[in-house]
Write a protein that holds these residues in place. Sequence first.
Motif, PDB file in Angstrom:
ATOM      1  N   ARG A 130      16.135  -5.750   8.980  1.00 37.62           N
ATOM      2  CA  ARG A 130      15.262  -5.289   8.246  1.00 37.62           C
ATOM      3  C   ARG A 130      14.604  -6.363   6.901  1.00 37.62           C
ATOM      4  O   ARG A 130      12.937  -6.028   7.221  1.00 37.62           O
ATOM      5  N   ALA A 131      16.129  -6.528   6.009  1.00 39.85           N
ATOM      6  CA  ALA A 131      15.266  -6.930   4.895  1.00 39.85           C
ATOM      7  C   ALA A 131      13.619  -8.258   5.117  1.00 39.85           C
ATOM      8  O   ALA A 131      13.140  -8.406   4.576  1.00 39.85           O
ATOM      9  N   LEU A 132      14.568  -9.321   6.037  1.00 35.09           N
ATOM     10  CA  LEU A 132      13.425 -10.186   6.162  1.00 35.09           C
ATOM     11  C   LEU A 132      12.401  -9.568   7.282  1.00 35.09           C
ATOM     12  O   LEU A 132      11.246 -10.547   6.832  1.00 35.09           O
ATOM     13  N   GLN A 133      12.443  -8.721   7.864  1.00 32.83           N
ATOM     14  CA  GLN A 133      11.285  -8.265   8.369  1.00 32.83           C
ATOM     15  C   GLN A 133       9.945  -8.565   7.159  1.00 32.83           C
ATOM     16  O   GLN A 133       8.603  -8.873   7.788  1.00 32.83           O
ATOM     17  N   GLY A 134      10.808  -7.784   6.467  1.00 35.63           N
ATOM     18  CA  GLY A 134       9.636  -7.065   5.472  1.00 35.63           C
ATOM     19  C   GLY A 134       9.252  -8.329   4.279  1.00 35.63           C
ATOM     20  O   GLY A 134       8.168  -8.490   3.898  1.00 35.63           O
ATOM     21  N   CYS A 135      10.211  -9.278   4.614  1.00 30.98           N
ATOM     22  CA  CYS A 135       9.232 -10.878   3.819  1.00 30.98           C
ATOM     23  C   CYS A 135       8.285 -11.576   4.610  1.00 30.98           C
ATOM     24  O   CYS A 135       7.332 -12.348   3.795  1.00 30.98           O
ATOM     25  N   GLY A 136       7.587 -11.081   6.024  1.00 29.45           N
ATOM     26  CA  GLY A 136       7.002 -11.350   6.135  1.00 29.45           C
ATOM     27  C   GLY A 136       5.735 -10.708   5.803  1.00 29.45           C
ATOM     28  O   GLY A 136       4.692  -9.804   7.368  1.00 29.45           O
ATOM     29  N   ALA A 137       5.102 -10.296   4.671  1.00 26.16           N
ATOM     30  CA  ALA A 137       4.400  -9.548   4.164  1.00 26.16           C
ATOM     31  C   ALA A 137       2.845 -10.548   4.638  1.00 26.16           C
ATOM     32  O   ALA A 137       2.838 -11.284   3.358  1.00 26.16           O
ATOM     33  N   ILE A 138       2.358  -9.981   5.961  1.00 26.75           N
ATOM     34  CA  ILE A 138       1.021 -10.533   5.641  1.00 26.75           C
ATOM     35  C   ILE A 138       0.093  -9.822   5.927  1.00 26.75           C
ATOM     36  O   ILE A 138      -1.016  -9.982   6.600  1.00 26.75           O
ATOM     37  N   ALA A 139      -0.252  -8.846   5.531  1.00 29.15           N
ATOM     38  CA  ALA A 139      -0.909  -7.204   5.473  1.00 29.15           C
ATOM     39  C   ALA A 139      -1.962  -7.733   4.376  1.00 29.15           C
ATOM     40  O   ALA A 139      -3.285  -7.418   5.169  1.00 29.15           O
ATOM     41  N   SER A 140      -2.026  -7.930   3.422  1.00 34.38           N
ATOM     42  CA  SER A 140      -2.920  -9.074   2.506  1.00 34.38           C
ATOM     43  C   SER A 140      -3.493  -9.552   3.200  1.00 34.38           C
ATOM     44  O   SER A 140      -4.847  -9.718   2.502  1.00 34.38           O
ATOM     45  N   ALA A 141      -2.940 -10.631   3.659  1.00 37.12           N
ATOM     46  CA  ALA A 141      -3.932 -11.538   4.225  1.00 37.12           C
ATOM     47  C   ALA A 141      -4.377 -11.294   5.394  1.00 37.12           C
ATOM     48  O   ALA A 141      -5.432 -11.935   5.553  1.00 37.12           O
ATOM     49  N   ILE A 142      -4.022 -10.504   6.298  1.00 38.28           N
ATOM     50  CA  ILE A 142      -5.547  -9.751   7.044  1.00 38.28           C
ATOM     51  C   ILE A 142      -6.372  -9.448   7.330  1.00 38.28           C
ATOM     52  O   ILE A 142      -6.774  -9.714   6.877  1.00 38.28           O
ATOM     53  N   MET A 143      -6.027  -8.474   6.082  1.00 37.97           N
ATOM     54  CA  MET A 143      -7.525  -7.711   5.573  1.00 37.97           C
ATOM     55  C   MET A 143      -8.258  -8.761   4.672  1.00 37.97           C
ATOM     56  O   MET A 143      -9.530  -8.689   4.852  1.00 37.97           O
ATOM     57  N   ALA A 144      -7.460  -9.832   4.073  1.00 38.19           N
ATOM     58  CA  ALA A 144      -8.100 -10.844   3.746  1.00 38.19           C
ATOM     59  C   ALA A 144      -9.297 -11.563   4.415  1.00 38.19           C
ATOM     60  O   ALA A 144     -10.405 -11.755   4.416  1.00 38.19           O
ATOM     61  N   LEU A 145      -8.798 -11.769   5.627  1.00 37.38           N
ATOM     62  CA  LEU A 145      -9.221 -12.568   6.626  1.00 37.38           C
ATOM     63  C   LEU A 145     -10.173 -11.977   7.822  1.00 37.38           C
ATOM     64  O   LEU A 145     -11.528 -12.387   7.956  1.00 37.38           O
ATOM     65  N   VAL A 146      -9.805 -10.732   7.444  1.00 41.48           N
ATOM     66  CA  VAL A 146     -11.066  -9.422   7.642  1.00 41.48           C
ATOM     67  C   VAL A 146     -11.907  -9.416   7.388  1.00 41.48           C
ATOM     68  O   VAL A 146     -13.443  -9.889   7.570  1.00 41.48           O
ATOM     69  N   THR A 147     -12.481 -10.086   6.213  1.00 43.03           N
ATOM     70  CA  THR A 147     -12.911 -10.017   5.228  1.00 43.03           C
ATOM     71  C   THR A 147     -14.074 -11.730   5.192  1.00 43.03           C
ATOM     72  O   THR A 147     -15.302 -11.361   5.116  1.00 43.03           O
ATOM     73  N   ASP A 148     -12.983 -12.053   4.947  1.00 42.11           N
ATOM     74  CA  ASP A 148     -13.704 -14.056   5.625  1.00 42.11           C
ATOM     75  C   ASP A 148     -14.500 -13.788   7.109  1.00 42.11           C
ATOM     76  O   ASP A 148     -15.830 -14.666   6.997  1.00 42.11           O
ATOM     77  N   LEU A 149     -14.226 -13.338   7.630  1.00 38.98           N
ATOM     78  CA  LEU A 149     -14.975 -12.702   8.917  1.00 38.98           C
ATOM     79  C   LEU A 149     -16.246 -12.071   9.749  1.00 38.98           C
ATOM     80  O   LEU A 149     -16.206 -11.682  10.730  1.00 38.98           O
ATOM     81  N   THR A 150     -16.346 -10.923   8.360  1.00 35.16           N
ATOM     82  CA  THR A 150     -17.319 -10.367   9.383  1.00 35.16           C
ATOM     83  C   THR A 150     -17.987  -9.866   8.011  1.00 35.16           C
ATOM     84  O   THR A 150     -18.056 -10.518   6.796  1.00 35.16           O
ATOM     85  N   ARG A 151     -20.058  -9.367   8.022  1.00 27.21           N
ATOM     86  CA  ARG A 151     -20.525  -9.420   6.956  1.00 27.21           C
ATOM     87  C   ARG A 151     -20.603  -8.181   6.226  1.00 27.21           C
ATOM     88  O   ARG A 151     -19.629  -7.245   7.162  1.00 27.21           O
ATOM     89  N   GLU A 152     -21.505  -8.284   5.197  1.00 26.52           N
ATOM     90  CA  GLU A 152     -20.423  -6.986   4.257  1.00 26.52           C
ATOM     91  C   GLU A 152     -21.229  -5.905   4.800  1.00 26.52           C
ATOM     92  O   GLU A 152     -20.208  -4.921   4.528  1.00 26.52           O
ATOM     93  N   GLU A 153     -22.323  -6.000   5.195  1.00 23.71           N
ATOM     94  CA  GLU A 153     -23.048  -4.707   5.953  1.00 23.71           C
ATOM     95  C   GLU A 153     -21.955  -3.720   7.132  1.00 23.71           C
ATOM     96  O   GLU A 153     -21.854  -2.936   8.058  1.00 23.71           O
ATOM     97  N   HIS A 154     -21.031  -4.817   7.836  1.00 19.17           N
ATOM     98  CA  HIS A 154     -19.658  -4.375   9.170  1.00 19.17           C
ATOM     99  C   HIS A 154     -18.433  -4.104   8.706  1.00 19.17           C
ATOM    100  O   HIS A 154     -17.523  -3.840   9.311  1.00 19.17           O
ATOM    101  N   ARG A 155     -17.908  -4.571   7.153  1.00 20.97           N
ATOM    102  CA  ARG A 155     -17.365  -4.862   6.744  1.00 20.97           C
ATOM    103  C   ARG A 155     -15.906  -3.172   6.808  1.00 20.97           C
ATOM    104  O   ARG A 155     -15.331  -2.905   7.366  1.00 20.97           O
ATOM    105  N   MET A 156     -17.418  -2.010   6.416  1.00 16.90           N
ATOM    106  CA  MET A 156     -16.444  -0.334   6.435  1.00 16.90           C
ATOM    107  C   MET A 156     -15.875  -0.535   7.370  1.00 16.90           C
ATOM    108  O   MET A 156     -14.734   0.528   7.796  1.00 16.90           O
ATOM    109  N   LYS A 157     -16.560  -0.626   8.601  1.00 10.00           N
ATOM    110  CA  LYS A 157     -16.505   0.101  10.485  1.00 10.00           C
ATOM    111  C   LYS A 157     -14.983  -1.114  10.768  1.00 10.00           C
ATOM    112  O   LYS A 157     -14.524  -0.259  11.397  1.00 10.00           O
ATOM    113  N   ALA A 158     -15.136  -2.307  10.219  1.00 12.52           N
ATOM    114  CA  ALA A 158     -13.756  -3.162  10.727  1.00 12.52           C
ATOM    115  C   ALA A 158     -12.829  -2.552  10.118  1.00 12.52           C
ATOM    116  O   ALA A 158     -11.781  -2.788  10.589  1.00 12.52           O
ATOM    117  N   MET A 159     -12.849  -2.120   8.635  1.00 12.36           N
ATOM    118  CA  MET A 159     -11.422  -1.853   7.727  1.00 12.36           C
ATOM    119  C   MET A 159     -11.294  -0.855   8.474  1.00 12.36           C
ATOM    120  O   MET A 159      -9.972  -0.250   8.808  1.00 12.36           O
TER     121      MET A 159
END
Length: 458
Positions: A108-137
Amino acid sequence: MNMSATTRTEQRAVASLASLYALRMLGLFMVLPVMMIHGQSLSGATPQLLGLAMGVYGLTQALLQIPAGALSDRIGRKPVIIGGLVIFALGSIIAASADSVYGVIFGRALQGCGAIASAIMALVTDLTREEHRMKAMASIGASIGLSFSVALILGPWLAGMGGLSLIFGLTAALAIGGLLVTLWVIPNPPAQPHRDATAVMAEVGKQLRNLRLWPLNLGIFLLHALMVAIFVAIPGQLTLSGLTPDHHSWLYLPVLGVAFVLMVPLIIIAEKKRQMKNVVLIAALIIAAALIGMSQAHQLWHWIGLLLLYFWGFNLMEASLPSWLSKIAPAGAKGSAMGIYSSMQFMGAFVGGSLGGWVLQNYGVNVLFVGLGVLVVLWAIVIGQSSAPQHLTSVRLTTDGNCSELQLASLMSLPGVSEVLHLADECAVYLKVSADVFDRNQASAIIHSTGDNHGSQR
């Protein structure tokens, strides 16, 4: 304002990233309703150690959440996500094959080491335009809430068929599936600096000293501590009330459904009627009443009513606190503030599991529930002293790198604008605005104007 429709690429990106996030959280949450019952067969199991096994993922996740996001800015989003999923799958396999509680804790500790949440949210920003970002989040947030509900229903059902090993094995398979989605479905755009989506290390230190944010940070810490701590005790109490473990899903299913329906009107009131603070206080008092009531519950119908109350309050706070934080985070600091908030959320899960197991083992369920209820009341007093949030949102506008003092003053004079931050190295201006009156086209015209007449737009 140009409100063009989302493109197929944006839709595919958001759907795949939301499913990736949800499947990962599903794997983390499925053990919550079953660990204290099915974990008793593990060598060395005690309530305290099983509680630690439930929550230890939060410790490693909290420690690595912000650094992993910063690393994704340097080496790219996908390498961090792929590496995190591999680590998460490895931890799941270790937990699935463990025959001792210590092996499960390590997995379980090792599962938590796979901390990808912030990278996923950043990738959402990279892949969406500003006017659609709130809906994507919002889509990502909804997927997380859905994964939690599904996990509570699936966990007991799967454990009845194959115990903890089946749950952890399925979690590993989901991680591998997510790896394939990342490699072949999700686009691979260049990383875009965006302070509303990712944490900036220098800004993190500044927001750690921002006292306005700490009631909310403490709130999400406590909320997720409760989430894990109550599942240290509830499965056993349901069993004592006559509901066999393989039927726990049939209780969670209607309770979660009704709690969601009850939540919606109050969320609308919080946002549309601008009653966020009052709704959060109501949610806290509902949770406290449910927890204190649990200390006296003996019959199954008691637990049905009390769990309905608890999840009603939990859902309200889970939806309201991040919205409140986004409203009060300074211009250009939302990503850093959310990074701290998310780290506190995962740290709460760790403390709730480890401390909840210790209290259950040494003092019993009544002390656990009453103690948790008192903590919620104390936090409600703290949040009651906080100012109600203004209903502001964050806006980022791109520039050519230059923006005069006169232009910045003109932006500040626009109706609805409360803060302006210019970052020349990022070629961006960040604003905090009231969406009801702010005109994005007017702001863009000021930024891209080359003349000297940038007077007030009132």
